[in-house]
Design a protein around this motif. Sequence first.
Motif, short mmCIF file in Angstrom:
data_model
loop_
_atom_site.label_atom_id
_atom_site.label_comp_id
_atom_site.label_asym_id
_atom_site.label_seq_id
_atom_site.Cartn_x
_atom_site.Cartn_y
_atom_site.Cartn_z
N ALA A 112 0.83 -1.20 0.00
CA ALA A 112 0.00 0.00 0.00
C ALA A 112 0.86 1.25 0.00
O ALA A 112 1.76 1.38 0.82
CB ALA A 112 -0.91 -0.01 1.22
N PRO A 113 0.60 2.21 -0.91
CA PRO A 113 1.38 3.46 -0.92
C PRO A 113 0.96 4.34 0.27
O PRO A 113 -0.09 4.11 0.86
CB PRO A 113 0.97 4.11 -2.25
CG PRO A 113 -0.36 3.54 -2.57
CD PRO A 113 -0.42 2.17 -1.98
N PRO A 114 1.78 5.35 0.64
CA PRO A 114 1.45 6.17 1.81
C PRO A 114 0.09 6.87 1.70
O PRO A 114 -0.56 7.09 2.72
CB PRO A 114 2.58 7.20 1.90
CG PRO A 114 3.45 6.97 0.74
CD PRO A 114 3.10 5.70 0.08
N GLU A 115 -0.36 7.19 0.45
CA GLU A 115 -1.68 7.85 0.33
C GLU A 115 -2.76 6.94 0.86
O GLU A 115 -3.79 7.41 1.36
CB GLU A 115 -2.10 8.13 -1.13
CG GLU A 115 -1.14 8.80 -2.04
CD GLU A 115 -0.15 7.87 -2.66
OE1 GLU A 115 0.94 7.81 -2.08
OE2 GLU A 115 -0.47 7.23 -3.67
N HIS A 116 -2.55 5.63 0.73
CA HIS A 116 -3.57 4.67 1.15
C HIS A 116 -3.78 4.72 2.65
O HIS A 116 -4.88 4.52 3.13
CB HIS A 116 -3.16 3.26 0.71
CG HIS A 116 -4.25 2.26 0.82
ND1 HIS A 116 -4.37 1.39 1.89
CD2 HIS A 116 -5.30 1.99 0.02
CE1 HIS A 116 -5.44 0.63 1.72
NE2 HIS A 116 -6.03 0.97 0.59
N LEU A 117 -2.69 5.00 3.39
CA LEU A 117 -2.81 5.11 4.84
C LEU A 117 -3.59 6.37 5.21
O LEU A 117 -4.35 6.40 6.16
CB LEU A 117 -1.41 5.17 5.47
CG LEU A 117 -1.37 4.90 6.96
CD1 LEU A 117 -1.73 3.47 7.25
CD2 LEU A 117 -0.01 5.23 7.52
N LYS A 118 -3.41 7.46 4.42
CA LYS A 118 -4.13 8.70 4.69
C LYS A 118 -5.62 8.48 4.43
O LYS A 118 -6.47 8.89 5.19
CB LYS A 118 -3.62 9.83 3.79
CG LYS A 118 -2.25 10.35 4.20
CD LYS A 118 -1.55 11.08 3.06
CE LYS A 118 -2.07 12.47 2.80
NZ LYS A 118 -1.54 13.47 3.72
N GLU A 119 -5.92 7.82 3.30
CA GLU A 119 -7.31 7.60 2.93
C GLU A 119 -7.36 6.48 1.90
O GLU A 119 -6.84 6.62 0.80
CB GLU A 119 -7.92 8.87 2.35
CG GLU A 119 -9.30 8.70 1.71
CD GLU A 119 -10.27 7.97 2.61
OE1 GLU A 119 -10.42 8.40 3.77
OE2 GLU A 119 -10.86 6.97 2.17
N PRO A 120 -8.02 5.33 2.24
CA PRO A 120 -7.99 4.20 1.30
C PRO A 120 -8.84 4.37 0.04
O PRO A 120 -8.55 3.74 -0.97
CB PRO A 120 -8.51 3.02 2.14
CG PRO A 120 -9.18 3.62 3.31
CD PRO A 120 -8.60 4.96 3.53
N LEU A 121 -9.89 5.20 0.09
CA LEU A 121 -10.77 5.29 -1.08
C LEU A 121 -10.28 6.37 -2.02
O LEU A 121 -10.17 7.54 -1.64
CB LEU A 121 -12.21 5.59 -0.65
CG LEU A 121 -12.84 4.55 0.28
CD1 LEU A 121 -14.24 4.97 0.65
CD2 LEU A 121 -12.86 3.19 -0.37
N VAL A 122 -10.04 5.98 -3.28
CA VAL A 122 -9.43 6.89 -4.24
C VAL A 122 -10.31 8.12 -4.49
O VAL A 122 -9.81 9.25 -4.54
CB VAL A 122 -9.15 6.15 -5.56
CG1 VAL A 122 -8.66 7.11 -6.61
CG2 VAL A 122 -8.13 5.06 -5.33
N TYR A 123 -11.63 7.93 -4.61
CA TYR A 123 -12.47 9.08 -4.95
C TYR A 123 -12.53 10.09 -3.81
O TYR A 123 -12.66 11.30 -4.04
CB TYR A 123 -13.86 8.64 -5.39
CG TYR A 123 -14.78 8.14 -4.30
CD1 TYR A 123 -14.80 6.80 -3.93
CD2 TYR A 123 -15.64 9.01 -3.65
CE1 TYR A 123 -15.65 6.34 -2.94
CE2 TYR A 123 -16.50 8.57 -2.67
CZ TYR A 123 -16.50 7.22 -2.30
OH TYR A 123 -17.33 6.77 -1.32
N TYR B 59 -1.58 10.33 8.72
CA TYR B 59 -2.85 9.60 8.79
C TYR B 59 -4.04 10.51 8.56
O TYR B 59 -5.18 10.10 8.75
CB TYR B 59 -2.97 8.87 10.15
CG TYR B 59 -2.73 9.73 11.37
CD1 TYR B 59 -1.48 9.80 11.96
CD2 TYR B 59 -3.77 10.47 11.93
CE1 TYR B 59 -1.26 10.58 13.08
CE2 TYR B 59 -3.55 11.25 13.04
CZ TYR B 59 -2.31 11.30 13.62
OH TYR B 59 -2.10 12.07 14.72
N ASN B 60 -3.80 11.76 8.16
CA ASN B 60 -4.88 12.69 7.82
C ASN B 60 -5.02 12.68 6.30
O ASN B 60 -4.03 12.75 5.59
CB ASN B 60 -4.50 14.09 8.32
CG ASN B 60 -5.58 15.12 8.06
OD1 ASN B 60 -6.60 14.85 7.44
ND2 ASN B 60 -5.36 16.32 8.56
#
Lengths: 501, 211
Positions: free
Chosen positions: A82-93, A310-311
């Motif tokens: 999982a890339p770091p963006e996924h930890l911030k928010e898993p849903l792409v939209y 994580y934000n």
Amino acid sequence: MLQEESDLSLIIAQIVQKLKGSNLYAQLERQAWACLQRPEIRLESLKEDIKEFFKASGWEKKLQNAVYSELNVYPLPSHPSAPPEHLKEPLVYMRKAQGSWEKRILKSLNSMCTELSIPLARKRPVGEQKELLNKWNEMGTDEPDLSLFRPVYAPKDFLEVLINLRNPNYENGDSLSFRTHLGLIQVPLKVKDIPELKECFVELGLNTGQLGIDDSTQVPPELFENEHVRIGQKVLVQQDSAAAQQYIRQGSPTALRAELWALILNISSQPEDVKLTASNDDYYFVFEDYLYQVLLCFSRDTSVLSHFAYNSASPPKSYIRGKLGLEEYAVFYPPNGVIPFHGFSMYVAPLCFLYHEPYKLYQIFREMYVRFFFRLHSISSHPSGIVSLCLLFETLLQTYLPQLFYHLREIGAQPLRISFKWMVRAFSGYLATDQLLLLWDRILGYNSLEILAVLAAAVFAFRAVNLMEVTSLAAAEAVLADLSTLKVMPLLQIFLFATVT
Amino acid sequence: MSRVLVPCHVKSTVALQVGDMRTSQGRPGVLVVDVTFPNVAPFEEITFKNYYTAFLSIRVRHHTPLHTPSKWVTCLRDHCLMPDPHSEEGAQEYVSLFKHQMLCDMSRVLELRLILRQPSPLWLSFTVEELQIYQQGPKSPSLTFPKWLSHPVSNEQPAPRLEGLPDPSRVSSEVQQMWALTEMIRASHTSTRIGRFDVDGCYDLNLLSYT
């Protein structure tokens, strides 16, 4: 090695890594060196003896509290792919929506600067610096002229963005069917229903004593209050974060609240090197000064940047001296990465009743922000995020007060339009302060903001009779304009545990 | 614990649907993805990114010796990826499945068939992305301990086991793994850049950047 064991090892390794960089680690090391002088430490059993010393002197407890704090705040380590963006928010939209919202704010800020010909930031001239230091403790009385400045955004602008949030893979058909959401929020996040909430908030039940209910004047204190205070004092003596968090679910006695919150948020008692030059004279403080001091320092505190891991939001960037695109000149703006909105200071104001030393007030506020408040103004799928809270509120109302919900919808008064501003400010400024602090006790105790949505629904349930008679949004707003007389704990208890469903 | 990517060919998804696909109104709720391997591979791990698939089953065809026909065997049955098929939970998560979770032996895999199910009509499409299969890699040399540490000589009298304590050899191997993990993380950890708001004491800013 089984998957669960390897997950546990990964969590342990992550926490060790985190704590190694902390002040506590340095202190523990120093303590370990210092205790070598002690007679009970023998070379043959060095490790065991030092561990015993830590246990007896209370340092083990401090370490336990730090680990507990990490477990509460940081999400579990995610999948290695999982890339770091996924930890911030898993849903792409949702990530995309947050990105667009941020861009809008930046554009607004930029255009305001160009209109008013004011740079975003510049170094204070020396004269001004001296003046600020002199006036540090009285800043509230000497406001700069802010009349030309508009707030960057208001909660209702943010609500419009949330209303337009759509999952591109979701059936958002125009025709009304079983899948249509009747409220304003149209994304299918998982929210709890009342049976699940009852399980989650079991300590708020009818058979458990509560501060805010069982400490009222009619109830003899021997029944609950005295014992509860005694237990609270014991928890503070033990200095155990986890116990404090469990204890505070039944509310905190006023005298113990400041210390309990500091224990739960794991705030050390040592004053940090913050730019707050707190003069220790006894002076009659005015909250306005505190608010200015705290928020000024908050905006410059770069340690806040770490919560962006994580934000779902990201800190805005800028380039020094107009060197657009050159990485060596890139900086974060504001330094803490958080652009405040209209009413932001309401997150700080209630804390002024609890903490009199500026550095403690500041640390508590900063910790509350990076644990809870940031979720109220960023777009994410987290169960405590504002989108989930809005959906939880609407679902509770629709399921358990369907007549009221339908009536309000028919007259063009979607309930969320009224309750949104309460939730975004965590009810600060709407409830009486003592009631607000009882509510925030539970936010800390359950480590979740869901109680805000439950309270919002409970308020509507309480005023349902009056609301059924209104015929316009303005009239509905008027019925719900004044919440200052409400008692939050009875409302919550009745809504969750005593309403016939 | 290292793993090696296995080269494989992932075929495009096939929807299973009753009736004529072109005229039917409903969306298919079952999709099949076939994965073939150029060489017979020992399976260790499969990772993928979920996209709104609710349940996953995996069937495998083993390599059998000498022209005996190989049959399809189910090695994973209805593994739940989304606890509530109608809501977003688990919808876009990264998932790993290991050989110890499989119902049959996975040492000689010829072909894999992933059966994706999404019973909820709310989603327009569903699939799994970034599918990758791994096999066990060679043991990394830095992790091997001297033999006498990890494998005590068998004719040594083992110390009497105290009641209630875990098996010492198991504990020591777990500690080794944990130590290795800590070392791994420490080695790969890039220190996060401390946020700065000035460059050489200057912080003249005019506009915010949109990128």
